[in-house]
Design a protein around this motif. Structure first.
Motif, short mmCIF file in Angstrom:
data_model
loop_
_atom_site.label_atom_id
_atom_site.label_comp_id
_atom_site.label_asym_id
_atom_site.label_seq_id
_atom_site.Cartn_x
_atom_site.Cartn_y
_atom_site.Cartn_z
N LYS A 168 0.87 -1.02 -0.04
CA LYS A 168 0.06 -0.06 0.01
C LYS A 168 0.86 1.05 0.16
O LYS A 168 1.94 1.21 0.53
CB LYS A 168 -1.01 -0.08 1.24
CG LYS A 168 -1.00 1.21 2.16
CD LYS A 168 -1.76 1.05 3.38
CE LYS A 168 -0.85 1.12 4.52
NZ LYS A 168 -1.18 0.76 5.72
N ILE A 169 0.38 2.12 -0.50
CA ILE A 169 1.28 3.41 -0.61
C ILE A 169 0.48 4.13 0.33
O ILE A 169 -0.77 4.67 0.17
CB ILE A 169 1.33 4.14 -2.04
CG1 ILE A 169 1.96 3.34 -2.91
CG2 ILE A 169 2.29 5.39 -1.65
CD1 ILE A 169 3.56 2.66 -2.40
N VAL B 97 6.67 1.96 -5.56
CA VAL B 97 5.38 2.16 -6.68
C VAL B 97 4.38 1.14 -6.78
O VAL B 97 4.73 -0.11 -6.59
CB VAL B 97 5.88 2.24 -8.28
CG1 VAL B 97 5.07 2.73 -9.11
CG2 VAL B 97 7.31 3.04 -8.10
N GLY B 98 3.27 1.52 -6.71
CA GLY B 98 2.18 0.29 -6.59
C GLY B 98 0.58 1.02 -6.97
O GLY B 98 0.32 2.21 -6.73
N HIS C 123 7.19 5.05 -14.65
CA HIS C 123 7.26 3.85 -14.29
C HIS C 123 6.81 2.67 -15.23
O HIS C 123 5.94 1.94 -14.75
CB HIS C 123 6.90 3.73 -12.61
CG HIS C 123 7.77 4.71 -11.73
ND1 HIS C 123 9.19 4.30 -11.50
CD2 HIS C 123 7.33 5.59 -11.04
CE1 HIS C 123 9.40 5.29 -10.44
NE2 HIS C 123 8.18 6.13 -10.52
N PRO C 124 7.15 2.89 -16.36
CA PRO C 124 6.45 1.97 -17.35
C PRO C 124 6.62 0.66 -17.02
O PRO C 124 6.19 -0.42 -17.89
CB PRO C 124 6.94 2.59 -18.58
CG PRO C 124 8.23 2.92 -18.28
CD PRO C 124 8.11 3.55 -16.84
N TRP C 125 7.63 0.19 -16.26
CA TRP C 125 7.82 -1.43 -15.92
C TRP C 125 7.05 -1.91 -14.72
O TRP C 125 6.98 -3.17 -14.74
CB TRP C 125 9.28 -1.50 -15.67
CG TRP C 125 9.53 -0.29 -14.61
CD1 TRP C 125 9.40 -0.09 -13.23
CD2 TRP C 125 10.46 0.73 -14.95
NE1 TRP C 125 9.73 1.27 -12.99
CE2 TRP C 125 10.52 1.81 -13.89
CE3 TRP C 125 10.80 1.12 -16.30
CZ2 TRP C 125 11.09 3.17 -13.90
CZ3 TRP C 125 11.55 2.64 -16.31
CH2 TRP C 125 11.50 3.31 -15.12
N THR C 126 6.22 -1.11 -14.06
CA THR C 126 5.31 -1.44 -13.24
C THR C 126 4.20 -2.60 -13.64
O THR C 126 3.31 -2.17 -14.64
CB THR C 126 4.54 -0.53 -12.29
OG1 THR C 126 5.44 0.47 -12.12
CG2 THR C 126 3.97 -1.18 -10.92
N GLY D 11 5.82 -5.42 -5.96
CA GLY D 11 5.88 -4.29 -6.78
C GLY D 11 7.65 -3.78 -6.59
O GLY D 11 8.37 -4.39 -5.99
N PRO D 12 7.84 -2.80 -7.42
CA PRO D 12 9.39 -2.40 -7.36
C PRO D 12 9.52 -1.23 -6.49
O PRO D 12 8.76 -0.30 -6.19
CB PRO D 12 9.59 -1.85 -8.89
CG PRO D 12 7.92 -1.10 -9.12
CD PRO D 12 7.12 -2.36 -8.55
N LEU D 13 10.77 -1.27 -5.95
CA LEU D 13 11.53 -0.18 -5.25
C LEU D 13 12.50 0.15 -5.92
O LEU D 13 13.55 -0.87 -6.20
CB LEU D 13 11.98 -0.85 -3.67
CG LEU D 13 12.63 0.18 -2.87
CD1 LEU D 13 11.46 1.26 -2.34
CD2 LEU D 13 13.26 -0.56 -1.71
#
Length: 451
Positions: free
Chosen positions: A186-187, A341-342, A200-203, A403-405
């Motif tokens: 969660k953000i 990111v998420g 962040h197009p890789w998410t 998800g990514p850091l």
């Protein structure tokens, strides 16, 4: 007298008397000339959507009249004389000399981004010089979005990358990974904010099929690392999750999960910026780390191989794998922060529809262990893990797992961590989130990838 009538009368004047220099309402030098000779002001007159501010500008621009008549003369800035902050019919000139539009600072993404902490003196000066006059309280001269630049970059680089990408991750020094068109499980917290539509197009998002009622849910994220593989957390594709859910598809190019088809946002300078629409890929194979589950919370990393190949677009691109372990003292940058990111839960305890990001400070593993040791004695952290966060109300948590850091290193974004776990009450002061240290698993990742 109606301004349109004045303009018509002015066109009938055959003799124009000598011009004098003057000062525009915005403090710039200009020429005192007949109204019809001043193109910027004529555009305002002919604009059916004139604002009260436009009318005031016209009134304040008067600098006299043609001798022997009532035909007005106005102080008109030439295009070369117009400077930062000159606003005529919404048009203005930026500090860089580009023609822009005077809009609210909140509508100009590239300028509002300059005010994100830490704010450099250079950025602050640019924002101050961009100030212009409009009906909005805080207005800046905002250049139109660089559509031509983006297309040129994509045609030159995108086509090459599309042809070169394979199932194997690009090297970190490649121009085909870790780059965005835009220049953040969660953000939670005020620090969490929506990403720009092409950030962040890789998410990735993992779609799950509920084996009980056949409904689809989105419970984990991931990161595209090649045209065939998505890196995620092992607990997203193995263990307890499989008792209720089956990983079904991987979604790429997503921004707003509440909307089907293309997602659009207002673009700086007017118009809209739209995605191509999300693409869902069937899952060909799931590969959790073989040692996941042997030690509590360790080795929480896995791969998903998709059917077909991911395209390379403005909204779908792979991220670079890390070139070094940034958690080692000799490699850790000063004031080291990363971005998670998420689409996980927000500070309002509901899942975010749009992709969000948050900046989180790096926390050394020994300090992180001491924080958890006093409250969760069963948790033992190891070299395959890293910590970030620990600030009240700001964290990654449920819904963002896998998800990514990320960290921007030498102008490329690298995948430093995979969101793993944290305290049940996310965003708790003094308890950082725990992430899988991707660098420690590079050998394993490369060993299981096949073309």
């Amino acid at each position: 007298m109606n301004l349109i009538i004045v303009a018509v009368i002015s066109t009938c004047v055959a003799v124009v008397y000598g011009n004098t220099t003057c000062q525009t309402p915005n403090g710039r030098s200009g020429q005192c000339i007949t109204l019809t000779e001043c193109k910027p002001l004529v555009e305002i007159i002919n604009n059916p959507k004139k604002t009260n501010q436009d009318v005031v500008l016209l009134q304040k621009s008067k600098c006299g009249a043609i001798e022997g008549s009532l035909v007005p003369k106005v102080c008109c800035p030439s295009e070369s004389q117009a400077g930062p902050g000159d606003s005529l019919n919404g048009a203005c000139r930026t500090p860089n000399g580009e023609i822009g539009k005077c809009v609210s600072i909140y509508s100009c993404q590239y300028i509002s981004n300059m005010l994100k902490p830490p704010v450099s003196n250079e950025n602050l000066s640019f924002v101050q010089k961009s100030k212009c006059e409009s009906s909005e309280q805080y207005s800046v001269c905002c250049r139109p979005p660089p559509v031509t630049e983006v297309k040129t970059k994509y045609s030159a680089v995108g086509g090459t990358c599309q042809a070169q990408l394979t199932a194997f991750p690009p090297e970190p020094n490649s121009s085909c990974c870790g780059e965005m068109v835009a220049v953040g499980n969660k953000i939670v917290g005020a620090g969490g904010e929506a990403t720009m539509i092409d950030e962040h197009p890789w998410t990735a998002l993992i779609e799950y099929l509920n084996i009980m009622d056949s409904t689809i849910s989105l419970s984990c994220g991931g990161s595209l690392i090649s045209n065939k593989y998505v890196l995620t957390a092992a607990h997203c594709i193995a263990g307890k999750v499989l008792q209720t859910y089956t990983p079904n598809k991987v979604r790429l190019g997503e921004f707003d999960t509440s909307n089907d088809g293309k997602d659009c946002v207002a673009a700086a300078g007017g118009g809209e910026d739209c995605t191509d629409g999300a693409i869902s890929f069937n899952i060909e194979k799931i590969i959790p780390h073989p040692k996941y589950g042997q030690t509590a919370k360790r080795n929480d990393i896995g791969l998903i191989r998709i059917q077909g190949t991911a395209p390379y677009t403005d909204f779908i691109r792979p991220i670079c794998l890390p070139s070094k372990d940034l958690t080692l003292p000799e490699n850790t940058p000063p004031s080291f922060s990363m971005s998670a990111v998420g689409w996980g839960k927000t500070e309002f305890k509901i899942r975010s529809d749009v992709k969000v990001q948050i900046s989180l400070p790096f926390v050394k593993l020994d300090k992180c262990q001491s924080e958890y040791g006093g409250r969760h004695s069963s948790i033992s952290l190891g070299t395959g893990q890293l910590c970030a966060g620990g600030l009240s109300g700001q964290d990654s948590c449920k819904g963002d797992s896998g998800g990514p850091l990320v960290y921007e290193y030498q102008s490329k974004f690298q995948l430093v961590g995979v969101i793993s776990f944290g305290p049940a009450d996310c965003g708790k002061e003094g308890l950082p989130g725990i992430y899988t240290n991707v660098y420690q698993y590079l050998d394993w990742i490369k060993s299981v990838i096949v073309q």
